[in-house]
Write a protein that holds these residues in place. Structure first.
Motif, PDB file in Angstrom:
ATOM      1  N   ASN A 265      -2.127  41.767  21.757  1.00 22.82           N
ATOM      2  CA  ASN A 265      -3.307  42.783  21.781  1.00 22.82           C
ATOM      3  C   ASN A 265      -4.271  42.287  22.636  1.00 22.82           C
ATOM      4  O   ASN A 265      -5.284  43.341  23.203  1.00 22.82           O
ATOM      5  N   VAL A 266      -4.352  41.247  23.217  1.00 21.52           N
ATOM      6  CA  VAL A 266      -5.481  40.825  24.221  1.00 21.52           C
ATOM      7  C   VAL A 266      -4.793  40.044  25.299  1.00 21.52           C
ATOM      8  O   VAL A 266      -5.432  39.744  26.482  1.00 21.52           O
ATOM      9  N   GLY A 267      -3.195  40.490  25.262  1.00 25.36           N
ATOM     10  CA  GLY A 267      -2.573  39.786  26.516  1.00 25.36           C
ATOM     11  C   GLY A 267      -2.405  38.480  26.773  1.00 25.36           C
ATOM     12  O   GLY A 267      -2.246  37.793  27.889  1.00 25.36           O
ATOM     13  N   LEU A 268      -2.501  37.701  25.330  1.00 25.73           N
ATOM     14  CA  LEU A 268      -2.395  36.492  25.240  1.00 25.73           C
ATOM     15  C   LEU A 268      -1.003  35.849  24.909  1.00 25.73           C
ATOM     16  O   LEU A 268      -0.383  36.471  23.854  1.00 25.73           O
ATOM     17  N   TYR A 269      -0.320  34.995  25.742  1.00 30.17           N
ATOM     18  CA  TYR A 269       0.879  34.296  25.056  1.00 30.17           C
ATOM     19  C   TYR A 269       1.074  32.840  25.431  1.00 30.17           C
ATOM     20  O   TYR A 269       0.548  32.335  26.121  1.00 30.17           O
ATOM     21  N   SER A 270       2.201  32.436  25.283  1.00 36.92           N
ATOM     22  CA  SER A 270       2.481  30.963  25.476  1.00 36.92           C
ATOM     23  C   SER A 270       3.935  30.794  25.859  1.00 36.92           C
ATOM     24  O   SER A 270       4.746  31.539  25.576  1.00 36.92           O
ATOM     25  N   HIS A 271       4.000  30.087  27.115  1.00 39.36           N
ATOM     26  CA  HIS A 271       5.041  29.437  27.655  1.00 39.36           C
ATOM     27  C   HIS A 271       5.190  27.916  27.143  1.00 39.36           C
ATOM     28  O   HIS A 271       4.414  27.302  26.871  1.00 39.36           O
ATOM     29  N   ARG A 272       6.529  27.743  26.920  1.00 40.90           N
ATOM     30  CA  ARG A 272       6.783  26.260  26.303  1.00 40.90           C
ATOM     31  C   ARG A 272       7.126  25.430  27.512  1.00 40.90           C
ATOM     32  O   ARG A 272       7.653  25.433  28.528  1.00 40.90           O
ATOM     33  N   LEU A 273       6.478  24.097  27.371  1.00 41.68           N
ATOM     34  CA  LEU A 273       6.515  22.999  28.309  1.00 41.68           C
ATOM     35  C   LEU A 273       7.190  21.867  27.316  1.00 41.68           C
ATOM     36  O   LEU A 273       6.049  21.091  27.064  1.00 41.68           O
ATOM     37  N   GLY A 274       8.235  21.804  27.278  1.00 38.86           N
ATOM     38  CA  GLY A 274       8.873  20.659  26.581  1.00 38.86           C
ATOM     39  C   GLY A 274       8.306  20.560  24.994  1.00 38.86           C
ATOM     40  O   GLY A 274       8.613  21.667  24.466  1.00 38.86           O
ATOM     41  N   ASN A 275       7.474  19.770  24.605  1.00 37.11           N
ATOM     42  CA  ASN A 275       6.774  19.908  23.269  1.00 37.11           C
ATOM     43  C   ASN A 275       5.595  20.387  23.276  1.00 37.11           C
ATOM     44  O   ASN A 275       4.808  20.144  22.090  1.00 37.11           O
ATOM     45  N   LEU A 276       5.005  20.719  24.230  1.00 39.29           N
ATOM     46  CA  LEU A 276       3.530  21.391  24.438  1.00 39.29           C
ATOM     47  C   LEU A 276       3.659  23.033  24.828  1.00 39.29           C
ATOM     48  O   LEU A 276       5.105  23.415  25.121  1.00 39.29           O
ATOM     49  N   TRP A 277       2.626  23.827  24.657  1.00 35.53           N
ATOM     50  CA  TRP A 277       2.680  25.161  24.841  1.00 35.53           C
ATOM     51  C   TRP A 277       1.661  25.240  25.938  1.00 35.53           C
ATOM     52  O   TRP A 277       0.546  25.124  25.878  1.00 35.53           O
ATOM     53  N   LEU A 278       1.961  26.226  26.967  1.00 31.94           N
ATOM     54  CA  LEU A 278       1.104  26.570  28.007  1.00 31.94           C
ATOM     55  C   LEU A 278       0.399  27.906  27.818  1.00 31.94           C
ATOM     56  O   LEU A 278       1.268  28.947  27.673  1.00 31.94           O
ATOM     57  N   VAL A 279      -0.828  27.984  27.113  1.00 25.35           N
ATOM     58  CA  VAL A 279      -1.282  29.211  26.481  1.00 25.35           C
ATOM     59  C   VAL A 279      -2.056  29.922  27.631  1.00 25.35           C
ATOM     60  O   VAL A 279      -2.896  29.201  28.350  1.00 25.35           O
ATOM     61  N   GLY A 280      -2.173  31.200  27.753  1.00 24.71           N
ATOM     62  CA  GLY A 280      -2.748  31.833  28.797  1.00 24.71           C
ATOM     63  C   GLY A 280      -2.200  33.153  28.993  1.00 24.71           C
ATOM     64  O   GLY A 280      -1.585  33.976  28.201  1.00 24.71           O
ATOM     65  N   GLY A 281      -2.888  33.730  30.063  1.00 25.36           N
ATOM     66  CA  GLY A 281      -2.755  35.154  30.503  1.00 25.36           C
ATOM     67  C   GLY A 281      -3.263  35.247  31.708  1.00 25.36           C
ATOM     68  O   GLY A 281      -3.908  34.474  32.393  1.00 25.36           O
ATOM     69  N   ALA A 282      -3.081  36.535  32.253  1.00 30.12           N
ATOM     70  CA  ALA A 282      -3.577  36.885  33.823  1.00 30.12           C
ATOM     71  C   ALA A 282      -4.656  37.949  33.666  1.00 30.12           C
ATOM     72  O   ALA A 282      -4.147  38.865  33.087  1.00 30.12           O
ATOM     73  N   SER A 283      -5.715  38.133  34.302  1.00 28.36           N
ATOM     74  CA  SER A 283      -6.772  39.419  34.318  1.00 28.36           C
ATOM     75  C   SER A 283      -6.250  39.896  35.736  1.00 28.36           C
ATOM     76  O   SER A 283      -5.695  39.194  36.600  1.00 28.36           O
ATOM     77  N   ASN A 284      -6.424  41.195  35.610  1.00 29.03           N
ATOM     78  CA  ASN A 284      -6.193  41.932  37.032  1.00 29.03           C
ATOM     79  C   ASN A 284      -7.547  41.808  38.060  1.00 29.03           C
ATOM     80  O   ASN A 284      -7.442  42.299  39.072  1.00 29.03           O
TER      81      ASN A 284
END
Length: 438
Positions: A265-284
């Protein structure tokens, strides 16, 4: 000597980096051929890679290093850019880029099949883009390939492989390490790749490519990642609470978290890095907006005239065109860049303040959903060199950003293959099979 090669497929061109351990040995770059934006040929990506890789090999020789010492290779690319190919890796469709949109019919079909909120939903989603490619195919496809997959496949001589970062927005779940059950409602699952841990070894370089580039036939191609994650790896240590803001053409936010946080809903998502998560998004928002209004020379001159301790708070929301992804997910959000002050320096200051406010809101949206407050924020991209912008950002963020030692995604791609933390419990495999191709 043992060398590692990273290849970055960026929006403007290709860059390569060669590392010995953590030490940068050499870099090279090449521009993309001029492309028709409405009919992009993925072969042009490969042309730029060949040019850049040839230059990189020559640069190594010129400095007395031996390209035969390259033992590992990884590729990063823009995560939503993709193409359909046949068995020989010949494109059978045009390529669609990460920022293409307008796939409303596909989005409606996805919405009817996909439960709840999901990153694969939306008229500009990667999955919708993949569905459009199928309708554009000029002959039967065998592989759906993201940009990094296509180049890695060219180096190996065969396709059908990806990593769980690139396929996230196509529907793959990095937590269960599976394609969802509903995927066959919207896409032929035989087109989907086997999915590997980023950095995991896949296969040796093909004999033909080894001979062409005069590399060792024992060099191994490893699963890659996205350009933004590669830039993070180049910029920052892998530690919970570490964040990177990329101030390039757009504004990208990444924060390492122990918890997965997703909110489309706000364009926020998580990529997995091993046992951690890289949380973020990109603004235009970002540098592309600034360059619509100012030359590089004007940006430097006007920035020097700004007093960051005297805020203007003009209420801008700078965008090149309507549409925003994060921290507001609204394809119709209108730019706000008026009324324009009489002084150009004030106009620039209003934009820089707005971008800093957007950046701070991005991190606030993560905190509001259970994420950490950044312990350190590294800055990558050209905007990191603007001292007054950094001062403005410090006021909005409540923390003084630090310059990243490196920010080139090609360096992060090279670091990727030696990062043991990418492989949970030390495993070096983890390929998740798609249905067999007939």
């Amino acid at each position: 000597m043992t060398l590692v090669l990273g290849i970055d497929i960026g929006t403007s061109g290709v860059r390569t980096a060669v590392l010995e351990g953590e030490t940068l040995v050499s870099m090279a770059r090449a521009a993309h051929p001029t492309q028709n934006p409405t009919n992009i040929d993925a072969n042009d990506w490969w042309t730029a890679v060949k040019t850049c890789l040839t230059a990189q090999v020559n640069a190594l020789r010129d400095m007395g290093a031996d390209p035969l010492d390259i033992t590992k290779i990884a590729v990063d690319g823009t995560s939503g850019s993709m193409v359909l190919t046949d068995r020989t890796l010949t494109p059978v469709s045009p390529a669609l880029m990460y920022n293409s949109k307008g796939f409303e019919p596909e989005a409606e079909q996805i919405a009817a099949c996909v439960p709840g909120d999901h990153i694969a939903k939306g008229s500009n989603s990667a999955l919708a883009r993949a569905m459009r490619l199928v309708s554009l195919a000029q002959s039967p496809p065998l592989h759906l390939q993201h940009q990094a997959d296509f180049i890695a496949g060219k180096l190996m001589g065969h396709g059908g492989h990806s990593d769980y970062n690139n396929v996230l927005k196509t529907g793959f779940d990095p937590e269960t390490e599976c394609w969802p059950d509903w995927i066959d409602c919207v896409l032929d699952p035989t087109l989907l790749p086997k999915v590997h841990d980023p950095g995991a070894p896949i296969a040796p370089i093909s004999a033909q490519m080894a001979a062409h580039f005069q590399l060792s036939s024992n060099a191994i191609i490893h699963a890659g990642t996205t350009d933004s994650i590669a830039a993070f790896l180049a910029s920052a240590p892998i530690k919970e609470g570490v964040a990177v803001t990329s101030l390039g053409s757009t504004l990208a936010i990444k924060l390492l978290s122990a918890t997965r946080i997703d909110d489309p809903n706000v364009g926020l998502y998580s990529h997995r890095l091993g046992n951690l998560w890289l949380v973020g998004g990109a603004s235009n928002t970002g540098g592309a907006v600034l360059k619509q209004h100012f030359t590089d020379e004007e940006l430097q001159e006007l920035s020097d005239q700004i007093n960051p301790e005297d805020p203007l708070d003009l209420g801008f929301y700078p965008l090149c065109e309507p549409g925003e992804r994060f921290p507001i997910n609204d394809p119709n959000l209108q730019p706000v860049m008026h009324p324009r002050p009489e002084r150009d320096a004030a106009y620039l200051q209003g934009m820089l303040e707005a971008m800093a406010r957007i950046e701070a809101r991005c991190y606030a949206e993560i905190r509001a959903r259970g994420g950490s407050t950044p312990s350190v924020i590294y800055t990558a991209g050209g905007g990191a060199q603007n001292g007054n912008w950094t001062a403005i950002r410090t006021r909005h963020l409540g923390i003084s950003p630090e310059d990243a030692t490196h920010s080139e995604a090609a360096i992060g791609a090279a670091k990727l293959v030696n990062a043991s933390h990418w492989h949970p419990c030390g495993k070096q495999e983890g390929a998740k099979k798609a249905p067999e191709k007939m």
